[in-house]
Write a protein that holds these residues in place. Sequence first.
Motif, PDB file in Angstrom:
ATOM      1  N   ARG A  33      13.475  34.967   6.252  1.00  0.00           N
ATOM      2  CA  ARG A  33      12.450  34.805   7.429  1.00  0.00           C
ATOM      3  C   ARG A  33      13.244  33.296   8.331  1.00  0.00           C
ATOM      4  NH1 ARG A  33       8.874  35.309   4.087  1.00  0.00           N
ATOM      5  NH2 ARG A  33       8.140  37.482   4.567  1.00  0.00           N
ATOM      6  N   ALA A  57      12.578  46.128   6.884  1.00  0.00           N
ATOM      7  CA  ALA A  57      11.238  47.034   7.202  1.00  0.00           C
ATOM      8  C   ALA A  57      10.861  45.389   8.126  1.00  0.00           C
ATOM      9  CB  ALA A  57      10.256  46.653   6.034  1.00  0.00           C
ATOM     10  N   MET A  58      11.523  43.662   7.223  1.00  0.00           N
ATOM     11  CA  MET A  58      11.424  42.448   7.894  1.00  0.00           C
ATOM     12  C   MET A  58      12.049  42.486   8.900  1.00  0.00           C
ATOM     13  SD  MET A  58      12.062  39.950   4.874  1.00  0.00           S
ATOM     14  CE  MET A  58      11.364  38.979   5.631  1.00  0.00           C
ATOM     15  N   GLU A  59      13.191  43.493   9.637  1.00  0.00           N
ATOM     16  CA  GLU A  59      14.151  43.122  10.278  1.00  0.00           C
ATOM     17  C   GLU A  59      13.229  43.677  11.546  1.00  0.00           C
ATOM     18  OE1 GLU A  59      18.938  43.985  12.292  1.00  0.00           O
ATOM     19  OE2 GLU A  59      18.210  44.838  10.407  1.00  0.00           O
ATOM     20  N   GLN A  60      12.795  45.436  10.964  1.00  0.00           N
ATOM     21  CA  GLN A  60      11.917  46.354  12.276  1.00  0.00           C
ATOM     22  C   GLN A  60      10.918  45.196  12.432  1.00  0.00           C
ATOM     23  OE1 GLN A  60      12.270  49.788  10.179  1.00  0.00           O
ATOM     24  NE2 GLN A  60      13.783  50.092  10.006  1.00  0.00           N
ATOM     25  N   GLU A  61      10.448  44.382  11.686  1.00  0.00           N
ATOM     26  CA  GLU A  61       9.114  43.846  12.392  1.00  0.00           C
ATOM     27  C   GLU A  61       9.494  43.033  12.865  1.00  0.00           C
ATOM     28  OE1 GLU A  61       5.569  45.367  12.125  1.00  0.00           O
ATOM     29  OE2 GLU A  61       7.438  47.224  11.177  1.00  0.00           O
ATOM     30  N   GLY A  62      10.631  42.291  12.523  1.00  0.00           N
ATOM     31  CA  GLY A  62      10.604  40.984  13.747  1.00  0.00           C
ATOM     32  C   GLY A  62      10.383  40.009  13.329  1.00  0.00           C
ATOM     33  N   GLU A  63      10.053  40.420  12.197  1.00  0.00           N
ATOM     34  CA  GLU A  63       9.787  39.120  11.278  1.00  0.00           C
ATOM     35  C   GLU A  63      11.235  37.936  11.525  1.00  0.00           C
ATOM     36  OE1 GLU A  63       8.169  39.925   7.000  1.00  0.00           O
ATOM     37  OE2 GLU A  63       6.523  41.226   8.353  1.00  0.00           O
TER      38      GLU A  63
END
Length: 239
Positions: A33, A57-63
């Motif tokens: 992050r 999931a973090m990459e896909q959510e733009g985190e």
Amino acid sequence: MLTVDFERLGLRPGERVLDMGCGAGRHAFEMYRRGADVIAFDQDADELDGVRDLFVAMEQEGEVPDGAEADVKQGDALQLPFADGEFDRVVAAEVLEHIPADIQAIRELVRVLRPGGTLAVSVPRWFPELVCWKLSDDYHDTPGGHIRIYSDKELVGKVVGAGMGFEGKHHAHGLHAPYWWLKCAVGVTNDRHPLVRAYHRLLVWDIMRRPLLTRAAEAVLDPVVGKSMVLYFRKPDAA
């Protein structure tokens, strides 16, 4: 729930970092992050599957910042599958107390860290851990469980003996020590005990909300009964 202070570690975006013994990935996620190039390393394939899924999931959510990368790697802490000096920062949180050959594991952490790089190591603190051992054999006498209780002098000596310079320490998770003392007193696996359930709800509330009340309580408790001891080291620059 983070144990390592990444400001003290000196973590910067774009650096290559290793989370050795990542478990469920709490420190790896935070470093990702913050824009680091993260390798989450563990011997447990099931844990790593969950870590990999959350990275995606973090990459896909733009985190995570653009350019940050993260991956997982399974292997043995005594034979890390990485080149000498490959990482800018290394984290080993709550793992050395599980490893019989801890000096060999420490040498591997030092080997894969670049000259000038920093290492954060956390282990259960001596006094809170000793209370748990005294209250319950089941707390530590389990396969893969804790096999030793470190003093700060012992662990600092082992890491410095492997070639690192000691930079400082702090203690963390002061609210968690009484929780584990309670669990050890009523039975480590007795999660349905009303006092254990009530205390667990308090910890979840603290982790999720970080209210001023519990932050103030931990500021007082951490130096006295903080469950974790966190040590910081720097590898000398190459001659």
